[in-house]
Scaffold this motif. Sequence first.
Motif, short mmCIF file in Angstrom:
data_model
loop_
_atom_site.label_atom_id
_atom_site.label_comp_id
_atom_site.label_asym_id
_atom_site.label_seq_id
_atom_site.Cartn_x
_atom_site.Cartn_y
_atom_site.Cartn_z
N UNK A 127 0.76 -1.17 0.00
CA UNK A 127 -0.07 -0.07 0.11
C UNK A 127 0.89 1.33 0.12
N UNK A 128 0.23 2.38 -0.43
CA UNK A 128 1.10 3.59 -0.99
C UNK A 128 0.25 4.58 0.07
N UNK A 129 0.70 5.17 1.26
CA UNK A 129 0.16 6.04 2.23
C UNK A 129 0.16 7.52 1.47
N UNK A 130 -0.72 8.50 1.72
CA UNK A 130 -0.86 9.78 1.28
C UNK A 130 -1.81 10.54 1.91
N UNK A 131 -1.81 11.80 1.71
CA UNK A 131 -2.98 12.78 2.23
C UNK A 131 -3.20 12.60 3.59
N UNK A 187 -5.07 -8.05 -2.36
CA UNK A 187 -3.70 -8.38 -1.34
C UNK A 187 -4.25 -7.96 0.08
N UNK A 188 -3.58 -8.15 1.23
CA UNK A 188 -4.03 -7.82 2.43
C UNK A 188 -2.84 -6.85 2.66
N UNK A 189 -3.49 -5.61 3.21
CA UNK A 189 -2.43 -4.63 3.59
C UNK A 189 -2.45 -4.29 4.94
N UNK A 245 -2.40 -3.77 15.04
CA UNK A 245 -2.26 -3.90 13.70
C UNK A 245 -3.80 -3.95 12.88
N UNK A 246 -4.02 -3.22 11.93
CA UNK A 246 -5.15 -3.16 11.30
C UNK A 246 -4.75 -3.54 9.78
N UNK A 247 -5.67 -4.68 9.64
CA UNK A 247 -5.56 -5.45 8.24
C UNK A 247 -6.45 -4.86 7.34
N UNK A 248 -6.49 -4.80 6.22
CA UNK A 248 -7.41 -4.40 5.09
C UNK A 248 -7.12 -5.34 4.03
N UNK A 249 -8.37 -5.90 3.71
CA UNK A 249 -8.10 -6.88 2.41
C UNK A 249 -8.74 -6.24 1.21
#
Length: 195
Positions: free
Chosen positions: A1-5, A24-26, A48-52
């Motif tokens: 994942x790419x973080x922004x904003x 994917x799971x980030x 941890x925060x998991x987001x698929x």
Amino acid sequence: AVLSDFQIISETEYQVSATLTPDTVSVFQVVANAAVDAINNPSAASEFLRIRQDSQIPIVQLNSSINQPTNLQSFKLTLESTESIADFNGSDFEVTNANILKIENLYEDADHPLFRRFFEITLQADASGPVNIQTKSNSIFDIAGNPSSVSNTINIDVDLDAPQITITSDGGDIVNTDLVSFTLAANEAIQAPQV
């Protein structure tokens, strides 16, 4: 994942956007010592925060093991999905000459690898004739909200009508011989009857 904003909402709340990698799971975490309070106490690590991210559509398949034609008025089919699917009901199907009586999830345990992927559907035929069933387009959704396409169609030939047999004597009602013959006639193909 790419973080922004990265945005400041208040002194205690911040918002970050992330562009996820497809399918994917980030995993996200604020590491220990990433922030300090007004008197320089360092922060602990966050949970941890998991987001698929799921962009795959579920593929739904209907299956039947009914021998055909069948004389069963009520029978069961199975629905199998390539991934876990959200709640659905009888209105999500196109059905002719039958009604859906029950839909049962075969794997309710969320830890089971087949959770919400296999269902048993009980149908009741309205009358003799073909029973057809398929899912409607965009009616069944996976957990992420992706709609399925139309499933395959199951066709079941239902025969609920008992054969009608008539018996007639070839020589009439009164005969003068010891040996008589008579005719059995049915309104549909039958196996040899017992007389």
